[in-house]
Design a protein around this motif. Structure first.
Motif, PDB file in Angstrom:
ATOM      1  N   GLU A  38       0.881  -1.169   0.000  1.00 40.70           N
ATOM      2  CA  GLU A  38       0.000   0.000   0.000  1.00 40.70           C
ATOM      3  C   GLU A  38       0.918   1.219   0.000  1.00 40.70           C
ATOM      4  O   GLU A  38       1.914   1.256   0.734  1.00 40.70           O
ATOM      5  N   TYR A  39       0.606   2.205  -0.819  1.00 43.64           N
ATOM      6  CA  TYR A  39       1.442   3.388  -0.997  1.00 43.64           C
ATOM      7  C   TYR A  39       0.699   4.630  -0.533  1.00 43.64           C
ATOM      8  O   TYR A  39      -0.529   4.688  -0.600  1.00 43.64           O
ATOM      9  N   VAL A  40       1.459   5.608  -0.062  1.00 42.04           N
ATOM     10  CA  VAL A  40       0.884   6.891   0.347  1.00 42.04           C
ATOM     11  C   VAL A  40       1.718   8.024  -0.238  1.00 42.04           C
ATOM     12  O   VAL A  40       2.887   7.847  -0.590  1.00 42.04           O
ATOM     13  N   PHE A  41       1.103   9.184  -0.317  1.00 40.41           N
ATOM     14  CA  PHE A  41       1.759  10.405  -0.765  1.00 40.41           C
ATOM     15  C   PHE A  41       2.108  11.224   0.477  1.00 40.41           C
ATOM     16  O   PHE A  41       1.268  11.402   1.361  1.00 40.41           O
ATOM     17  N   VAL A  42       3.340  11.695   0.543  1.00 40.56           N
ATOM     18  CA  VAL A  42       3.770  12.570   1.634  1.00 40.56           C
ATOM     19  C   VAL A  42       4.476  13.775   1.020  1.00 40.56           C
ATOM     20  O   VAL A  42       4.882  13.749  -0.137  1.00 40.56           O
ATOM     21  N   THR A  43       4.618  14.807   1.814  1.00 43.50           N
ATOM     22  CA  THR A  43       5.321  15.986   1.325  1.00 43.50           C
ATOM     23  C   THR A  43       6.292  16.470   2.382  1.00 43.50           C
ATOM     24  O   THR A  43       6.097  16.267   3.581  1.00 43.50           O
ATOM     25  N   ASP A  46      11.464  20.589   3.488  1.00 43.91           N
ATOM     26  CA  ASP A  46      12.923  20.718   3.577  1.00 43.91           C
ATOM     27  C   ASP A  46      13.660  20.035   2.425  1.00 43.91           C
ATOM     28  O   ASP A  46      14.878  20.091   2.343  1.00 43.91           O
ATOM     29  N   ARG A  47      12.911  19.379   1.548  1.00 49.00           N
ATOM     30  CA  ARG A  47      13.459  18.760   0.338  1.00 49.00           C
ATOM     31  C   ARG A  47      14.486  17.664   0.624  1.00 49.00           C
ATOM     32  O   ARG A  47      15.311  17.335  -0.205  1.00 49.00           O
ATOM     33  N   GLU A  48      14.417  17.097   1.807  1.00 46.99           N
ATOM     34  CA  GLU A  48      15.285  15.975   2.167  1.00 46.99           C
ATOM     35  C   GLU A  48      14.441  14.705   2.212  1.00 46.99           C
ATOM     36  O   GLU A  48      13.303  14.732   2.660  1.00 46.99           O
ATOM     37  N   THR A  49      15.011  13.624   1.773  1.00 47.76           N
ATOM     38  CA  THR A  49      14.348  12.336   1.897  1.00 47.76           C
ATOM     39  C   THR A  49      14.818  11.711   3.201  1.00 47.76           C
ATOM     40  O   THR A  49      16.019  11.506   3.385  1.00 47.76           O
ATOM     41  N   PRO A  50      13.889  11.437   4.122  1.00 46.80           N
ATOM     42  CA  PRO A  50      14.280  10.882   5.424  1.00 46.80           C
ATOM     43  C   PRO A  50      15.016   9.549   5.298  1.00 46.80           C
ATOM     44  O   PRO A  50      14.782   8.779   4.364  1.00 46.80           O
ATOM     45  N   ALA A  51      15.888   9.279   6.238  1.00 43.20           N
ATOM     46  CA  ALA A  51      16.620   8.008   6.275  1.00 43.20           C
ATOM     47  C   ALA A  51      15.637   6.851   6.358  1.00 43.20           C
ATOM     48  O   ALA A  51      14.607   6.938   7.028  1.00 43.20           O
ATOM     49  N   GLY A  52      15.963   5.767   5.672  1.00 43.72           N
ATOM     50  CA  GLY A  52      15.131   4.571   5.700  1.00 43.72           C
ATOM     51  C   GLY A  52      13.929   4.620   4.778  1.00 43.72           C
ATOM     52  O   GLY A  52      13.132   3.694   4.757  1.00 43.72           O
ATOM     53  N   VAL A  53      13.804   5.701   4.019  1.00 44.06           N
ATOM     54  CA  VAL A  53      12.674   5.859   3.114  1.00 44.06           C
ATOM     55  C   VAL A  53      13.168   5.688   1.684  1.00 44.06           C
ATOM     56  O   VAL A  53      14.140   6.315   1.275  1.00 44.06           O
ATOM     57  N   GLU A  54      12.510   4.797   0.945  1.00 46.03           N
ATOM     58  CA  GLU A  54      12.857   4.565  -0.457  1.00 46.03           C
ATOM     59  C   GLU A  54      11.619   4.811  -1.315  1.00 46.03           C
ATOM     60  O   GLU A  54      10.873   3.882  -1.629  1.00 46.03           O
ATOM     61  N   VAL A  56       9.065   5.450  -4.410  1.00 46.95           N
ATOM     62  CA  VAL A  56       8.968   4.990  -5.794  1.00 46.95           C
ATOM     63  C   VAL A  56       8.793   6.171  -6.724  1.00 46.95           C
ATOM     64  O   VAL A  56       8.927   6.032  -7.941  1.00 46.95           O
ATOM     65  N   LEU A  57       8.500   7.339  -6.166  1.00 53.78           N
ATOM     66  CA  LEU A  57       8.339   8.551  -6.945  1.00 53.78           C
ATOM     67  C   LEU A  57       8.764   9.738  -6.096  1.00 53.78           C
ATOM     68  O   LEU A  57       8.403   9.823  -4.917  1.00 53.78           O
ATOM     69  N   VAL A  58       9.528  10.631  -6.696  1.00 55.27           N
ATOM     70  CA  VAL A  58       9.895  11.897  -6.057  1.00 55.27           C
ATOM     71  C   VAL A  58       9.607  12.983  -7.071  1.00 55.27           C
ATOM     72  O   VAL A  58      10.032  12.895  -8.230  1.00 55.27           O
ATOM     73  N   PHE A  59       8.874  13.996  -6.641  1.00 56.13           N
ATOM     74  CA  PHE A  59       8.574  15.106  -7.541  1.00 56.13           C
ATOM     75  C   PHE A  59       8.763  16.414  -6.799  1.00 56.13           C
ATOM     76  O   PHE A  59       8.261  16.576  -5.686  1.00 56.13           O
ATOM     77  N   GLU A  60       9.499  17.319  -7.417  1.00 56.09           N
ATOM     78  CA  GLU A  60       9.769  18.619  -6.812  1.00 56.09           C
ATOM     79  C   GLU A  60       8.707  19.625  -7.246  1.00 56.09           C
ATOM     80  O   GLU A  60       8.499  19.827  -8.445  1.00 56.09           O
ATOM     81  N   GLU A  61       8.048  20.240  -6.270  1.00 59.17           N
ATOM     82  CA  GLU A  61       7.088  21.300  -6.530  1.00 59.17           C
ATOM     83  C   GLU A  61       7.530  22.547  -5.771  1.00 59.17           C
ATOM     84  O   GLU A  61       8.349  22.451  -4.849  1.00 59.17           O
ATOM     85  N   THR A  62       7.010  23.667  -6.141  1.00 61.28           N
ATOM     86  CA  THR A  62       7.363  24.921  -5.470  1.00 61.28           C
ATOM     87  C   THR A  62       7.116  24.825  -3.969  1.00 61.28           C
ATOM     88  O   THR A  62       7.929  25.276  -3.161  1.00 61.28           O
ATOM     89  N   GLU A  63       6.018  24.170  -3.596  1.00 62.03           N
ATOM     90  CA  GLU A  63       5.637  24.086  -2.183  1.00 62.03           C
ATOM     91  C   GLU A  63       6.438  23.061  -1.398  1.00 62.03           C
ATOM     92  O   GLU A  63       6.448  23.090  -0.166  1.00 62.03           O
ATOM     93  N   ARG A  65       8.727  18.904  -1.671  1.00 65.12           N
ATOM     94  CA  ARG A  65       9.012  17.640  -2.356  1.00 65.12           C
ATOM     95  C   ARG A  65       7.879  16.651  -2.056  1.00 65.12           C
ATOM     96  O   ARG A  65       7.516  16.431  -0.915  1.00 65.12           O
ATOM     97  N   THR A  66       7.332  16.044  -3.095  1.00 62.46           N
ATOM     98  CA  THR A  66       6.320  15.001  -2.944  1.00 62.46           C
ATOM     99  C   THR A  66       7.016  13.654  -3.065  1.00 62.46           C
ATOM    100  O   THR A  66       7.809  13.446  -3.973  1.00 62.46           O
ATOM    101  N   LEU A  67       6.704  12.773  -2.134  1.00 66.18           N
ATOM    102  CA  LEU A  67       7.223  11.408  -2.153  1.00 66.18           C
ATOM    103  C   LEU A  67       6.040  10.452  -2.190  1.00 66.18           C
ATOM    104  O   LEU A  67       5.055  10.656  -1.485  1.00 66.18           O
ATOM    105  N   VAL A  68       6.143   9.409  -2.997  1.00 67.21           N
ATOM    106  CA  VAL A  68       5.192   8.305  -2.950  1.00 67.21           C
ATOM    107  C   VAL A  68       5.999   7.108  -2.486  1.00 67.21           C
ATOM    108  O   VAL A  68       7.024   6.769  -3.084  1.00 67.21           O
TER     109      VAL A  68
END
Length: 146
Positions: A38-43, A46-54, A56-63, A65-68
């Motif tokens: 099961e996947y979720v969208f987070v934002t 600070d534009r950093e990807t937290p440790a231990g998080v991999e 499947v999608l990273v998208f940069e927006e003005t507001e 970073r979106t991570l799925v």
């Protein structure tokens, strides 16, 4: 018309092939694959990807970073995720220049009342649909493929 353009990657001996552009072939070859997690969208602002998080999608927006990412990873990292999703990959190698495939796919899902967040990558298109509607989405896609 099938487009098969071969180009070499700079510095790499492999070739890349443009995907299918014929709408009939694209729809007939959707071949949806439902991923298990099961996947979720987070934002993150600070534009950093937290440790231990991999993701499947990273998208940069003005507001921010979106991570799925898998829901379990988000929870473990203390991230609040939204839109609990199933991830479906359409296994046809579609061209990024193909016209109409994603419109047909998202229209068919919309007609069935299934929300969809679609992403096109180099080789395949990917759909994120509500987790509890994953089976319905697969059925719609198989019907669309004929």
């Amino acid at each position: 018309m099938r487009v098969s353009v071969h180009r070499s990657w700079p510095g790499v001996g492999e070739t890349m092939v443009a995907g299918e552009t014929d709408l009939r072939r694209l729809l007939a070859g959707l071949d949806p694959l439902l991923h298990e997690d099961e996947y979720v969208f987070v934002t993150s602002r600070d534009r950093e990807t937290p440790a231990g998080v991999e993701p499947v999608l990273v998208f940069e927006e003005t507001e921010g970073r979106t991570l799925v990412l898998p829901r379990a990873q988000a929870e473990k990292a203390g991230l609040d995720g939204v839109f609990p999703s199933a991830w479906i990959t359409l296994r046809i190698h579609s061209s990024l220049e193909a016209v109409g495939m994603m419109a047909a796919v998202t229209a068919a899902l919309a007609e069935a009342g299934i929300s969809c967040n679609a992403v096109s990558a180099f080789y395949h298109d990917h759909l994120f649909v509500p987790r509890d509607r994953a089976g319905d989405a697969i059925a719609v896609l198989r019907d669309l493929a004929g």
